[in-house]
Design an enzyme around this catalytic site. Sequence first.
Site, PDB file in Angstrom:
ATOM      1  N   MET A   1     -14.589 -11.685   5.838  1.00 62.42           N
ATOM      2  CA  MET A   1     -13.663 -12.171   6.849  1.00 62.42           C
ATOM      3  C   MET A   1     -12.331 -11.443   6.707  1.00 62.42           C
ATOM      4  O   MET A   1     -11.726 -11.446   5.631  1.00 62.42           O
ATOM      5  CB  MET A   1     -13.437 -13.673   6.677  1.00 62.42           C
ATOM      6  CG  MET A   1     -14.688 -14.512   6.908  1.00 62.42           C
ATOM      7  SD  MET A   1     -14.435 -16.253   6.501  1.00 62.42           S
ATOM      8  CE  MET A   1     -14.448 -16.156   4.701  1.00 62.42           C
TER       9      MET A   1
ATOM     10  N   GLN B   1     -17.519  -4.275   2.346  1.00 61.53           N
ATOM     11  CA  GLN B   1     -17.902  -4.274   3.758  1.00 61.53           C
ATOM     12  C   GLN B   1     -17.109  -3.209   4.511  1.00 61.53           C
ATOM     13  O   GLN B   1     -15.875  -3.195   4.491  1.00 61.53           O
ATOM     14  CB  GLN B   1     -17.693  -5.638   4.401  1.00 61.53           C
ATOM     15  CG  GLN B   1     -18.294  -5.694   5.797  1.00 61.53           C
ATOM     16  CD  GLN B   1     -18.291  -7.074   6.392  1.00 61.53           C
ATOM     17  OE1 GLN B   1     -17.287  -7.485   6.954  1.00 61.53           O
ATOM     18  NE2 GLN B   1     -19.412  -7.784   6.294  1.00 61.53           N
TER      19      GLN B   1
ATOM     20  N   CYS C   1     -19.037  -7.197  14.373  1.00 63.03           N
ATOM     21  CA  CYS C   1     -17.714  -7.555  14.896  1.00 63.03           C
ATOM     22  C   CYS C   1     -17.639  -7.276  16.397  1.00 63.03           C
ATOM     23  O   CYS C   1     -17.852  -6.149  16.835  1.00 63.03           O
ATOM     24  CB  CYS C   1     -16.626  -6.774  14.169  1.00 63.03           C
ATOM     25  SG  CYS C   1     -14.970  -7.177  14.777  1.00 63.03           S
TER      26      CYS C   1
ATOM     27  N   LYS D   1     -24.781  -5.959   8.422  1.00 65.31           N
ATOM     28  CA  LYS D   1     -24.677  -7.272   9.047  1.00 65.31           C
ATOM     29  C   LYS D   1     -24.660  -7.067  10.550  1.00 65.31           C
ATOM     30  O   LYS D   1     -23.864  -6.283  11.079  1.00 65.31           O
ATOM     31  CB  LYS D   1     -23.408  -8.002   8.600  1.00 65.31           C
ATOM     32  CG  LYS D   1     -23.310  -9.393   9.217  1.00 65.31           C
ATOM     33  CD  LYS D   1     -21.989 -10.085   8.941  1.00 65.31           C
ATOM     34  CE  LYS D   1     -21.963 -11.434   9.672  1.00 65.31           C
ATOM     35  NZ  LYS D   1     -20.650 -12.097   9.584  1.00 65.31           N
TER      36      LYS D   1
ATOM     37  N   ASP E   1     -22.647 -21.059  11.182  1.00 64.24           N
ATOM     38  CA  ASP E   1     -22.519 -22.516  11.325  1.00 64.24           C
ATOM     39  C   ASP E   1     -23.295 -23.323  10.294  1.00 64.24           C
ATOM     40  O   ASP E   1     -23.775 -24.418  10.593  1.00 64.24           O
ATOM     41  CB  ASP E   1     -22.963 -22.953  12.726  1.00 64.24           C
ATOM     42  CG  ASP E   1     -22.052 -22.455  13.824  1.00 64.24           C
ATOM     43  OD1 ASP E   1     -21.022 -21.834  13.493  1.00 64.24           O
ATOM     44  OD2 ASP E   1     -22.373 -22.662  15.002  1.00 64.24           O
TER      45      ASP E   1
ATOM     46  N   ARG F   1     -16.886 -18.980   7.812  1.00 62.26           N
ATOM     47  CA  ARG F   1     -15.969 -20.074   8.150  1.00 62.26           C
ATOM     48  C   ARG F   1     -16.291 -21.381   7.413  1.00 62.26           C
ATOM     49  O   ARG F   1     -15.369 -22.101   7.034  1.00 62.26           O
ATOM     50  CB  ARG F   1     -15.963 -20.291   9.665  1.00 62.26           C
ATOM     51  CG  ARG F   1     -15.313 -19.125  10.416  1.00 62.26           C
ATOM     52  CD  ARG F   1     -15.068 -19.437  11.870  1.00 62.26           C
ATOM     53  NE  ARG F   1     -14.553 -18.271  12.561  1.00 62.26           N
ATOM     54  CZ  ARG F   1     -15.276 -17.502  13.358  1.00 62.26           C
ATOM     55  NH1 ARG F   1     -16.541 -17.774  13.565  1.00 62.26           N
ATOM     56  NH2 ARG F   1     -14.733 -16.445  13.941  1.00 62.26           N
TER      57      ARG F   1
END
Length: 464
Positions: free
Chosen positions: A1, A93, A122, A163, A232, A255
């Site tokens: 992130m 990353q 992204c 990713k 999620d 997140r």
Amino acid sequence: MVRASTTPLRTLALSHGASLVYTEELVDRSIVSPTERIINEELGTIDYRVPKHTYSAKVQRRLENDVDNPDAKNGAVLLRIDPLIERNKLIYQLGTGEPNLALEAAMTVVKDVDGLDVNMGCPKKFSVSGGMGSALLSDMRRACDIISTLRRNIGCNVPVSAKIRLLDENDPKKTVDFVRGLVKAGANAIAIHGRIRGDESHIMARWGTLIEVVRELKLCGDVTVPIIVNGDLYTREDIREMKRRTGCDGIMLARPALYNVSLFNRGKEEEGEEKAGGGISADGGEEEEVPISQFQQTNHSGYYGYNSPLLHSRTSIVQEYIGHCVRYRAHSKNAKYVVCEMMNARRAPTTRVPFLNMEFEGGQNIQSVCKCRNLNDLIKVWDCKWTIPMPSAKKSVVSSVGVEVQGDLHNYDDRYFLDHDKFRKERNDALNDQLSLSTKMSASTGIGEEKKDDDAPTSKRQKI
């Protein structure tokens, strides 16, 4: 992130049970020359720092005048690694759109990291317009070329992964074919985020399609690498259900880890299941399954739910994070940004928000944190009583006065949290104007010098 996955959060995640941690996405050109690799004996870290003299006079003045962060005079730290804590666990990353630049960046850091991950997920404008991120999802040839170039030149001891996002909201075949192409090119692992490009974070991840994709990949004879799922997974119950329905090899948290990083704590019972190879079924068995969309909107209770006894209090987690910030001399504005992200559910799916506890034991709120101007202010607001000693220090870093930190060239604006809708509109207007001007002034198709997040404060970097 971006802005969050710096040393304090990574080491905090490892302390709570994460198996691997990723750096924030760093664009290829940002990490190569003139960036310097420095052994920081005082902190016991390896730093990749951009010397102050390489920046414009305006930026140099900003660094020199940063009274809350006096070490900024030495330049900006792009990447700080704690080899004692992160050895064998750190994945770099990479934001890239060109094989040669990807390789140059990878060769710069490869001796200090344990894996390389190409961000192909992204969806933000400046990433996509630079040919990076999710732009690669519509260009399999270039995506595979990046992977194969890294794989041929890096050596077999450092894994190369990617990713991605789902390529289609309903049809799993497109995503399956893309993954098969990456694996054929040499990828050692693939992480799949359960949204397509254009999906906002407050909309539920597309678990139904994600489950179909992973199940089909598990049936492909030519896909034998680990498949990691993301999106999620806010409770251990979510994680267990996703593993059960897909047979995936791992879970990636972003997140949800900001909401409560102790979510990485599996508990002895779950660890025992994993060691025994049980608790996972790719087909769900004969038991009737709850529709996955219904499961996503369930207020999970019990041992693995939202109030699991495995979780630490969110107040103590923020206090721990601030302690790690002091330990690694994090930039105070970056620390404040991450704390604010930990405190709000603005980017969580709206169906999850009612289940997320946003209260803190000391009554702290976004407004009180936004008033902080340095780490000492954060320490006082959160009543931090401890910190972490540095390896080379004769005594612990002080937790109340005299905290010095490294430079940081991100721009942080409190309106991002206090008046987000207005801030985002103004920023999007500015970005659109900048894109329009760039299109008129240049026909260049080169990779951008920075990764910008349309939904976060702006970050500026001098061209190299």
